[in-house]
Write an enzyme that holds these catalytic residues in place. Structure first.
Site, PDB file in Angstrom:
ATOM      1  N   LYS A  28      48.970  42.295 -74.856  1.00  0.00           N
ATOM      2  CA  LYS A  28      48.708  40.844 -75.011  1.00  0.00           C
ATOM      3  C   LYS A  28      47.205  40.610 -75.157  1.00  0.00           C
ATOM      4  CE  LYS A  28      52.947  39.272 -74.575  1.00  0.00           C
ATOM      5  NZ  LYS A  28      53.631  38.612 -75.703  1.00  0.00           N
ATOM      6  N   ARG A  29      46.504  41.631 -75.605  1.00  0.00           N
ATOM      7  CA  ARG A  29      45.051  41.560 -75.871  1.00  0.00           C
ATOM      8  C   ARG A  29      44.289  41.096 -74.623  1.00  0.00           C
ATOM      9  NH1 ARG A  29      47.835  44.010 -79.016  1.00  0.00           N
ATOM     10  NH2 ARG A  29      47.808  43.660 -81.276  1.00  0.00           N
ATOM     11  N   ALA A  65      41.521  38.149 -74.995  1.00  0.00           N
ATOM     12  CA  ALA A  65      41.845  37.017 -75.878  1.00  0.00           C
ATOM     13  C   ALA A  65      41.763  35.687 -75.137  1.00  0.00           C
ATOM     14  CB  ALA A  65      43.233  37.207 -76.455  1.00  0.00           C
ATOM     15  N   LEU A  67      42.339  32.784 -72.065  1.00  0.00           N
ATOM     16  CA  LEU A  67      43.464  32.235 -71.300  1.00  0.00           C
ATOM     17  C   LEU A  67      44.800  32.616 -71.931  1.00  0.00           C
ATOM     18  CD1 LEU A  67      44.440  30.083 -69.168  1.00  0.00           C
ATOM     19  CD2 LEU A  67      44.270  28.429 -71.016  1.00  0.00           C
ATOM     20  N   LEU A  69      47.787  31.666 -73.307  1.00  0.00           N
ATOM     21  CA  LEU A  69      48.228  30.351 -73.794  1.00  0.00           C
ATOM     22  C   LEU A  69      49.706  30.111 -73.508  1.00  0.00           C
ATOM     23  CD1 LEU A  69      46.210  30.441 -77.140  1.00  0.00           C
ATOM     24  CD2 LEU A  69      45.727  28.990 -75.157  1.00  0.00           C
ATOM     25  N   GLY A 112      38.385  32.154 -72.242  1.00  0.00           N
ATOM     26  CA  GLY A 112      38.322  32.526 -70.826  1.00  0.00           C
ATOM     27  C   GLY A 112      37.789  33.936 -70.607  1.00  0.00           C
ATOM     28  N   GLU A 115      34.218  33.402 -70.526  1.00  0.00           N
ATOM     29  CA  GLU A 115      33.886  32.721 -69.260  1.00  0.00           C
ATOM     30  C   GLU A 115      33.844  33.724 -68.103  1.00  0.00           C
ATOM     31  OE1 GLU A 115      37.068  29.585 -69.874  1.00  0.00           O
ATOM     32  OE2 GLU A 115      35.450  28.342 -69.078  1.00  0.00           O
ATOM     33  N   GLU A 135      38.575  26.819 -78.297  1.00  0.00           N
ATOM     34  CA  GLU A 135      39.280  25.759 -77.577  1.00  0.00           C
ATOM     35  C   GLU A 135      39.483  24.520 -78.450  1.00  0.00           C
ATOM     36  OE1 GLU A 135      37.161  27.810 -76.215  1.00  0.00           O
ATOM     37  OE2 GLU A 135      37.771  28.298 -74.181  1.00  0.00           O
ATOM     38  N   ARG A 138      42.448  24.724 -80.528  1.00  0.00           N
ATOM     39  CA  ARG A 138      43.706  24.791 -79.757  1.00  0.00           C
ATOM     40  C   ARG A 138      44.005  23.468 -79.043  1.00  0.00           C
ATOM     41  NH1 ARG A 138      44.897  29.137 -82.313  1.00  0.00           N
ATOM     42  NH2 ARG A 138      43.848  31.047 -81.729  1.00  0.00           N
ATOM     43  N   GLY A 143      37.831  25.909 -69.229  1.00  0.00           N
ATOM     44  CA  GLY A 143      38.263  25.520 -67.880  1.00  0.00           C
ATOM     45  C   GLY A 143      37.865  26.529 -66.831  1.00  0.00           C
TER      46      GLY A 143
HETATM   47  C1  1HE Z   1      48.226  36.066 -76.559  1.00  0.00           C
HETATM   48  C2  1HE Z   1      46.896  35.597 -76.580  1.00  0.00           C
HETATM   49  C3  1HE Z   1      46.565  34.526 -75.724  1.00  0.00           C
HETATM   50  C4  1HE Z   1      47.080  37.221 -77.987  1.00  0.00           C
HETATM   51  N1  1HE Z   1      47.524  34.018 -74.944  1.00  0.00           N
HETATM   52  N2  1HE Z   1      49.154  35.516 -75.766  1.00  0.00           N
HETATM   53  N3  1HE Z   1      42.535  32.324 -77.014  1.00  0.00           N
HETATM   54  C5  1HE Z   1      42.717  32.320 -78.321  1.00  0.00           C
HETATM   55  O1  1HE Z   1      42.873  31.329 -78.972  1.00  0.00           O
HETATM   56  C6  1HE Z   1      42.767  33.702 -78.969  1.00  0.00           C
HETATM   57  C7  1HE Z   1      44.167  34.009 -79.410  1.00  0.00           C
HETATM   58  N4  1HE Z   1      44.328  35.382 -79.851  1.00  0.00           N
HETATM   59  C8  1HE Z   1      43.889  35.846 -81.061  1.00  0.00           C
HETATM   60  O2  1HE Z   1      43.199  35.172 -81.806  1.00  0.00           O
HETATM   61  C9  1HE Z   1      44.299  37.240 -81.432  1.00  0.00           C
HETATM   62  O3  1HE Z   1      45.404  37.618 -80.608  1.00  0.00           O
HETATM   63  C10 1HE Z   1      43.176  38.314 -81.270  1.00  0.00           C
HETATM   64  C11 1HE Z   1      42.105  38.094 -82.339  1.00  0.00           C
HETATM   65  C12 1HE Z   1      42.548  38.283 -79.888  1.00  0.00           C
HETATM   66  C13 1HE Z   1      43.807  39.721 -81.450  1.00  0.00           C
HETATM   67  O4  1HE Z   1      44.515  39.771 -82.681  1.00  0.00           O
HETATM   68  P1  1HE Z   1      45.599  40.922 -82.910  1.00  0.00           P
HETATM   69  O5  1HE Z   1      46.061  40.811 -84.341  1.00  0.00           O
HETATM   70  O6  1HE Z   1      45.018  42.231 -82.487  1.00  0.00           O
HETATM   71  O7  1HE Z   1      46.808  40.623 -81.878  1.00  0.00           O
HETATM   72  P2  1HE Z   1      47.975  39.518 -81.976  1.00  0.00           P
HETATM   73  O8  1HE Z   1      49.078  40.060 -82.855  1.00  0.00           O
HETATM   74  O9  1HE Z   1      47.455  38.195 -82.349  1.00  0.00           O
HETATM   75  O10 1HE Z   1      48.451  39.434 -80.467  1.00  0.00           O
HETATM   76  C14 1HE Z   1      49.185  40.467 -79.843  1.00  0.00           C
HETATM   77  C15 1HE Z   1      50.058  39.813 -78.787  1.00  0.00           C
HETATM   78  O11 1HE Z   1      49.215  39.195 -77.812  1.00  0.00           O
HETATM   79  C16 1HE Z   1      50.897  38.703 -79.352  1.00  0.00           C
HETATM   80  O12 1HE Z   1      52.085  38.648 -78.583  1.00  0.00           O
HETATM   81  P3  1HE Z   1      53.484  39.303 -79.118  1.00  0.00           P
HETATM   82  O13 1HE Z   1      54.456  39.048 -78.008  1.00  0.00           O
HETATM   83  O14 1HE Z   1      53.794  38.587 -80.394  1.00  0.00           O
HETATM   84  O15 1HE Z   1      53.193  40.756 -79.333  1.00  0.00           O
HETATM   85  C17 1HE Z   1      50.090  37.464 -79.065  1.00  0.00           C
HETATM   86  O16 1HE Z   1      50.873  36.289 -78.987  1.00  0.00           O
HETATM   87  C18 1HE Z   1      49.513  37.803 -77.720  1.00  0.00           C
HETATM   88  N5  1HE Z   1      48.293  37.051 -77.440  1.00  0.00           N
HETATM   89  N6  1HE Z   1      46.204  36.328 -77.483  1.00  0.00           N
HETATM   90  C19 1HE Z   1      48.779  34.511 -74.978  1.00  0.00           C
HETATM   91  N7  1HE Z   1      45.328  34.048 -75.640  1.00  0.00           N
HETATM   92  C20 1HE Z   1      40.316  28.648 -68.514  1.00  0.00           C
HETATM   93  S1  1HE Z   1      40.323  27.851 -70.003  1.00  0.00           S
HETATM   94  C21 1HE Z   1      40.030  29.044 -71.216  1.00  0.00           C
HETATM   95  C22 1HE Z   1      40.539  28.558 -72.532  1.00  0.00           C
HETATM   96  C23 1HE Z   1      40.706  29.674 -73.496  1.00  0.00           C
HETATM   97  O17 1HE Z   1      40.594  30.839 -73.175  1.00  0.00           O
HETATM   98  S2  1HE Z   1      41.067  29.195 -75.080  1.00  0.00           S
HETATM   99  C24 1HE Z   1      41.141  30.683 -75.967  1.00  0.00           C
HETATM  100  C25 1HE Z   1      42.544  31.143 -76.188  1.00  0.00           C
END
Ligand code: 1HE
Length: 262
Positions: A28-29, A65, A67, A69, A112, A115, A135, A138, A143
């Site tokens: 889940k990265r 990756a 929080l 989500l 996160g 963070e 963020e 999204r 946070g």
């Molecule tokens: C996740 C998450 C996640 C991956 N929450 N499940 N963060 C983001 O907006 C970043 C979202 N993630 C990405 O942009 C990409 O996953 C990556 C660039 C980090 C990596 O890409 P990749 O092609 O290597 O992996 P993937 O195919 O996108 O993800 C692999 C799996 O991880 C997949 O799940 P699967 O069940 O389909 O295999 C994804 O859904 C899962 N996954 N990232 C949940 N973030 C305290 S407030 C803080 C606020 C924030 O952090 S906002 C930033 C959120």
């Protein structure tokens, strides 16, 4: 002390005075779910006294990756505040804790994840590291203390740009801006992190406490209060047995010199 029970998403190893904690949910990265964040709290709360510095790193292609989500989608507004406050509590616990933390970053250091890294004391980036705060796109906001810590690292204007546009900074840009302190080749981060942590672990605990806990307070105080607090801290540190032994060792030519090795 008994080993704390940690979630599967965290792995722990020990190298002498250094503890290494690894985000271990690469499928889940290394998205930060509640279990992982609470596990980090347990890890830091139960560190044995022999641990003098911690290295934080991550398995897989990406540091984190951000929080998880999938957990966020079920939270109400009230739950959201409570959730964010838990992150604040835990990341503060890391920043103002007993031992310095060196983070080794590679691949995505997002939301996160950034963070979390910002709450630690030294950051080592491998060349694959890149930083983002998606963020805005999204529909959420930072946070985990990001709006407090990140402007102090890179300035509020750069953080606004990151959040509004979703742009990324690469490892070299991050190094120039202060997101990392050290930039190393791919696969070299952990060795560098351990080398730095060992050096930190060799410092006097009194000095490390003052650097981690007092210095950031002084930096945010008015000048007059800062000077008073500095003089008190300096006096406490130099009055410690550690300082006396270490200064004596230098004067007797038993301690290392401060030399620049090129
Ligand atoms: C996740 C998450 C996640 C991956 N929450 N499940 N963060 C983001 O907006 C970043 C979202 N993630 C990405 O942009 C990409 O996953 C990556 C660039 C980090 C990596 O890409 P990749 O092609 O290597 O992996 P993937 O195919 O996108 O993800 C692999 C799996 O991880 C997949 O799940 P699967 O069940 O389909 O295999 C994804 O859904 C899962 N996954 N990232 C949940 N973030 C305290 S407030 C803080 C606020 C924030 O952090 S906002 C930033 C959120």
């Amino acid at each position: 002390m008994a080993k704390p029970s940690l979630p599967k998403s965290l792995k722990v190893a020990r190298r002498g005075a250094i503890a290494i904690v690894t985000l271990a949910r690469p499928e889940k990265r290394n998205a930060l779910n509640d279990a992982t964040v609470l596990g980090l709290e347990r890890f830091f709360d139960t560190l044995s006294a022999g641990v003098k510095a911690v290295v934080l790193n991550a398995e897989g292609k990406h540091f984190s990756a951000g929080l998880d989500l999938s957990e966020l989608k079920v939270l109400s507004t009230e739950d959201g505040v409570a959730h964010s406050r838990v992150w604040h509590r835990i990341f503060d616990r890391i920043e103002f804790g007993r031992v310095p933390v060196v983070t080794v970053m590679h691949g995505a250091v997002i939301g996160g994840g950034l963070e979390l890294a910002a709450a630690t004391h030294i950051r080592v980036a491998e060349r694959s590291a890149y930083y983002a705060l998606p963020e805005g796109s999204r529909g959420i906001f930072v946070g985990g203390g990001g709006s407090v810590r990140l402007p102090r690292l890179i300035g509020v204007s750069r953080m606004i740009d990151l959040m509004l546009t979703g742009r990324t900074y690469g490892a070299e840009e991050g190094q120039a801006l202060g997101l990392s302190h050290y930039l190393v080749g791919e696969g070299e981060g952990l060795a560098k992190g351990i080398e730095i942590a060992k050096r930190i672990a060799g410092n006097s605990p009194v000095s490390n406490f003052a650097i981690m806990n007092v210095l950031p307070c002084i930096a945010e105080q008015d000048r007059a209060s800062g000077f008073v607090m500095e003089s008190l801290t300096a006096a406490i540190a130099q009055g410690s047995g550690e300082a006396k032994n270490r200064i004596k060792a230098f004067l007797e030519k038993r301690a290392a010199k401060v030399e620049r090795k090129l």
